[in-house]
Every structure is written in C-alpha cells, then in structure tokens.
Design a protein around this motif. Structure first.
Motif, PDB file in Angstrom:
ATOM      1  N   SER A  14       7.158 -12.050  18.004  1.00 51.67           N
ATOM      2  CA  SER A  14       7.415 -11.061  16.788  1.00 51.67           C
ATOM      3  C   SER A  14       6.031 -11.548  15.611  1.00 51.67           C
ATOM      4  N   ALA A  15       5.858 -12.483  15.437  1.00 49.47           N
ATOM      5  CA  ALA A  15       4.829 -12.937  14.444  1.00 49.47           C
ATOM      6  C   ALA A  15       3.338 -12.168  14.748  1.00 49.47           C
ATOM      7  N   VAL A  16       3.031 -12.403  15.998  1.00 46.91           N
ATOM      8  CA  VAL A  16       1.884 -12.000  16.595  1.00 46.91           C
ATOM      9  C   VAL A  16       1.765 -10.682  16.519  1.00 46.91           C
ATOM     10  N   GLN A  17       2.678 -10.152  16.887  1.00 45.12           N
ATOM     11  CA  GLN A  17       2.816  -8.399  17.001  1.00 45.12           C
ATOM     12  C   GLN A  17       2.625  -8.101  15.543  1.00 45.12           C
ATOM     13  N   LYS A  18       3.129  -8.752  14.620  1.00 45.56           N
ATOM     14  CA  LYS A  18       3.065  -8.150  13.096  1.00 45.56           C
ATOM     15  C   LYS A  18       1.606  -8.478  12.628  1.00 45.56           C
TER      16      LYS A  18
ATOM     17  N   LYS B  72      -4.203  -2.166  10.386  1.00 46.53           N
ATOM     18  CA  LYS B  72      -3.921  -1.651   9.241  1.00 46.53           C
ATOM     19  C   LYS B  72      -5.192  -1.747   8.192  1.00 46.53           C
ATOM     20  N   SER B  73      -5.553  -3.091   8.479  1.00 46.70           N
ATOM     21  CA  SER B  73      -6.752  -3.646   7.582  1.00 46.70           C
ATOM     22  C   SER B  73      -8.232  -2.815   8.100  1.00 46.70           C
ATOM     23  N   ASN B  74      -8.068  -2.288   9.201  1.00 51.44           N
ATOM     24  CA  ASN B  74      -9.223  -1.936   9.902  1.00 51.44           C
ATOM     25  C   ASN B  74      -9.248  -0.480   9.732  1.00 51.44           C
ATOM     26  N   LYS B  75      -8.300   0.325   9.024  1.00 52.35           N
ATOM     27  CA  LYS B  75      -7.921   1.681   9.297  1.00 52.35           C
ATOM     28  C   LYS B  75      -9.250   2.378   8.668  1.00 52.35           C
ATOM     29  N   ASP B  76      -9.703   1.871   7.560  1.00 55.82           N
ATOM     30  CA  ASP B  76     -11.051   2.497   6.826  1.00 55.82           C
ATOM     31  C   ASP B  76     -12.035   1.707   7.158  1.00 55.82           C
ATOM     32  N   LYS B  77     -12.392   1.106   8.217  1.00 56.01           N
ATOM     33  CA  LYS B  77     -13.342   0.169   8.332  1.00 56.01           C
ATOM     34  C   LYS B  77     -14.964   0.942   8.614  1.00 56.01           C
ATOM     35  N   ASP B  78     -14.554   2.110   9.025  1.00 56.44           N
ATOM     36  CA  ASP B  78     -15.809   3.203   9.294  1.00 56.44           C
ATOM     37  C   ASP B  78     -16.393   3.402   7.876  1.00 56.44           C
ATOM     38  N   PHE B  79     -15.623   3.648   7.071  1.00 54.90           N
ATOM     39  CA  PHE B  79     -16.049   4.014   5.848  1.00 54.90           C
ATOM     40  C   PHE B  79     -16.495   2.779   4.843  1.00 54.90           C
ATOM     41  N   LEU B  80     -15.642   1.876   4.846  1.00 55.10           N
ATOM     42  CA  LEU B  80     -16.087   0.634   4.154  1.00 55.10           C
ATOM     43  C   LEU B  80     -17.327  -0.160   4.826  1.00 55.10           C
ATOM     44  N   SER B  81     -17.566   0.022   6.041  1.00 62.94           N
ATOM     45  CA  SER B  81     -18.815  -0.616   6.515  1.00 62.94           C
ATOM     46  C   SER B  81     -19.984  -0.320   6.281  1.00 62.94           C
ATOM     47  N   LEU B  82     -19.798   0.939   5.470  1.00 62.82           N
ATOM     48  CA  LEU B  82     -21.344   1.643   4.905  1.00 62.82           C
ATOM     49  C   LEU B  82     -21.567   0.716   3.736  1.00 62.82           C
TER      50      LEU B  82
ATOM     51  N   GLY C  40      -4.662 -10.160   4.533  1.00 65.39           N
ATOM     52  CA  GLY C  40      -3.995 -11.355   4.097  1.00 65.39           C
ATOM     53  C   GLY C  40      -2.498 -11.435   4.783  1.00 65.39           C
ATOM     54  N   LYS C  41      -1.734 -10.338   4.952  1.00 66.29           N
ATOM     55  CA  LYS C  41      -0.522 -10.357   5.665  1.00 66.29           C
ATOM     56  C   LYS C  41      -0.838 -10.760   7.157  1.00 66.29           C
ATOM     57  N   SER C  42      -2.012 -10.177   7.643  1.00 69.33           N
ATOM     58  CA  SER C  42      -2.143 -10.611   9.170  1.00 69.33           C
ATOM     59  C   SER C  42      -2.368 -12.020   9.523  1.00 69.33           C
ATOM     60  N   VAL C  43      -3.150 -12.462   8.435  1.00 63.40           N
ATOM     61  CA  VAL C  43      -3.419 -13.928   8.545  1.00 63.40           C
ATOM     62  C   VAL C  43      -2.013 -14.775   8.263  1.00 63.40           C
ATOM     63  N   GLN C  44      -1.087 -14.286   7.186  1.00 65.13           N
ATOM     64  CA  GLN C  44       0.203 -15.199   7.203  1.00 65.13           C
ATOM     65  C   GLN C  44       0.935 -15.224   8.459  1.00 65.13           C
ATOM     66  N   PHE C  45       1.075 -13.886   8.789  1.00 62.29           N
ATOM     67  CA  PHE C  45       1.916 -13.718  10.341  1.00 62.29           C
ATOM     68  C   PHE C  45       1.188 -14.652  11.433  1.00 62.29           C
ATOM     69  N   ASP C  46       0.018 -14.575  11.455  1.00 61.64           N
ATOM     70  CA  ASP C  46      -0.660 -15.382  12.417  1.00 61.64           C
ATOM     71  C   ASP C  46      -0.499 -16.903  12.162  1.00 61.64           C
ATOM     72  N   GLU C  47      -0.210 -17.426  11.144  1.00 61.18           N
ATOM     73  CA  GLU C  47      -0.105 -18.823  10.777  1.00 61.18           C
ATOM     74  C   GLU C  47       1.428 -18.908  10.982  1.00 61.18           C
ATOM     75  N   LYS C  48       2.188 -17.965  10.928  1.00 59.07           N
ATOM     76  CA  LYS C  48       3.523 -18.241  11.085  1.00 59.07           C
ATOM     77  C   LYS C  48       3.974 -18.253  12.500  1.00 59.07           C
ATOM     78  N   ALA C  49       3.001 -17.557  13.224  1.00 58.46           N
ATOM     79  CA  ALA C  49       3.219 -17.734  14.718  1.00 58.46           C
ATOM     80  C   ALA C  49       2.869 -18.900  15.108  1.00 58.46           C
ATOM     81  N   ALA C  50       1.741 -19.474  14.733  1.00 55.02           N
ATOM     82  CA  ALA C  50       1.185 -21.030  15.136  1.00 55.02           C
ATOM     83  C   ALA C  50       2.369 -21.846  14.820  1.00 55.02           C
ATOM     84  N   GLU C  51       2.913 -21.844  13.704  1.00 54.87           N
ATOM     85  CA  GLU C  51       4.183 -22.799  13.267  1.00 54.87           C
ATOM     86  C   GLU C  51       5.488 -22.677  14.061  1.00 54.87           C
ATOM     87  N   HIS C  52       5.686 -21.440  14.603  1.00 54.43           N
ATOM     88  CA  HIS C  52       6.883 -21.377  15.530  1.00 54.43           C
ATOM     89  C   HIS C  52       6.405 -22.112  16.788  1.00 54.43           C
ATOM     90  N   GLU C  53       5.229 -21.846  17.221  1.00 51.53           N
ATOM     91  CA  GLU C  53       4.673 -22.345  18.637  1.00 51.53           C
ATOM     92  C   GLU C  53       4.808 -24.075  18.412  1.00 51.53           C
TER      93      GLU C  53
END
Length: 216
Positions: free
Chosen positions: A80-84, A91-101, A127-140
């Motif tokens: 579940s944490a990996v999915q989140k 979501k963090s890459n939603k505006d990547k085309d614009f911001l990459s300029l 930031g939230k993506s990293v947090q949930f990734d860390e939670k996933a690692a801890e659960h594993e």
C-alpha cells in the motif's frame, strides 16, 4: 469455565474447574471473553480446587502462525505504501514539462500564481512520495523479522521436546569438549558459561517433557 493461566514465558495453561482427559477438546476463554477450542495434553498440577493443563489450539494456531500473520500484514502495508509513493511521485511530475523549461517566475505576471503553485505541488508531492517509500522499506524490514520468527520453536509447542533435546545434546557436547580440550577455552569463564548452558537446556527439556511428553 476454563480460562488461560500464564505458567512460563510463552506458555499458557488451561485453568479448569473440572478434570479432563488427554486428547479431549475443551473451550478456553481469554481475558477478553473470546473462546478458543483447545486440545488437552497433560495435567501439570492441581491447586485450590482447579486443574491446570497444558493445551494447544485445536485450529493449529500458534506462535509460528501468529508471526506469519504479522509478516503478511506488514507486506500488505508495504504494498500500500509503495502504491501511495508512486501516486505522489506521478503527481509531482504533473507539471514537469513546464517546470523542465527552467523559466524564472515572472513576478506580477498572471502566470506567477500558477508557476509558484506548480513548484510547491511538485515539491510537496515528491516529499510525500519519499515518505511513503521509506514507510514501505520499514514495513518490509519488519515483515522480514516476523518471517524469521515464523520458524520459532518455544515451550508453548509440543515440538519443543525434540528441539530442546537437541539443544541439550549440543550443550553437553560442547561442555565435555571444553573439559577434554577438543574446544579451546576462549576466556576464563568459558567452562562456567558452558555448564550454565547445560543446566538451562536441561531445565527447558524437562519442562517440555512435563508439558507435552507422555505421562503415565
């Protein structure tokens, strides 16, 4: 009513107000009022009009199954944490085309508010993506721990007779080996520790036999 009584670490007996036979199935009530079907093994002792029996769950549930369930639950939480984490990453890459300029914020321009929001959203979501990734690692990590515990054998299980018999044989062999010179004494207290290990193993083996052995 039959209730649980803690007899030793990891070991609960059935405290009964009536006598039962070995192999008989009885209902034992937890302190929370839940009833479990249990199989009677040995009468450990009588006291104050109650009979205390060693028991196992009739459905086979024991410390190993409990550990397996804990491991499975942690794996589910990790998934579940990996999915989140992935969702927030996307979501963090939603505006990547614009911001990459790499265009600077145009202060006072009608695009300023949208530009700042895009940057804030990207930063917060990453930031939230990293947090949930860390939670996933801890659960594993914890799931791995419980998977290892799923192989545990202790005095709450009939299999502990063979387990502690083997432990006792190992302890005796090592103790004798220290005395004969087969094994090197690593420190001054090596013999004392080995002797203590033999006594501890003998204590556990004798208790295992009392709990689960054939008593005549």
């Amino acid at each position: 009513m039959n209730t649980y009584y803690k007899f030793a670490p990891n070991v609960f007996l059935a405290k009964c107000d009536e006598k039962h036979e070995k192999g008989e199935t009885i209902e034992v009530t937890t302190k929370y009022g839940k009833e479990n079907e249990c199989i009677v093994f040995n009468l450990i002792y009588e006291r104050d009009g109650f009979y205390y029996y060693s028991i196992v769950r009739a459905d086979g549930f024991n410390v190993q199954e409990w550990a397996k369930q804990r491991a499975e639950r942690r794996h589910e939480w990790a998934t579940s944490a990996v999915q989140k984490s992935c969702e927030y990453y996307n979501k963090s890459n939603k505006d990547k085309d614009f911001l990459s300029l790499g265009e600077p914020i145009k202060v006072g321009h009608h695009s300023e508010k949208r530009h700042r929001k895009a940057i804030d959203d990207a930063w917060n979501n990453m930031g939230k993506s990293v947090q949930f990734d860390e939670k996933a690692a801890e659960h594993e990590r914890i799931a791995k721990y419980w998977e290892q515990r799923a192989n545990t054998i202790n005095l709450s299980m009939p299999e502990s007779i063979d387990f502690y018999e083997h432990k006792l044989e190992q302890a005796k062999e090592y103790h004798e080996g220290l005395k004969s010179g087969k094994y090197r004494r690593e420190h001054t207290y090596a013999m004392a520790y080995a002797n203590k290990a033999v006594k501890e193993a003998k204590k556990n083996y004798d208790l295992a036999v009392k709990l689960w052995g054939d008593v005549y």
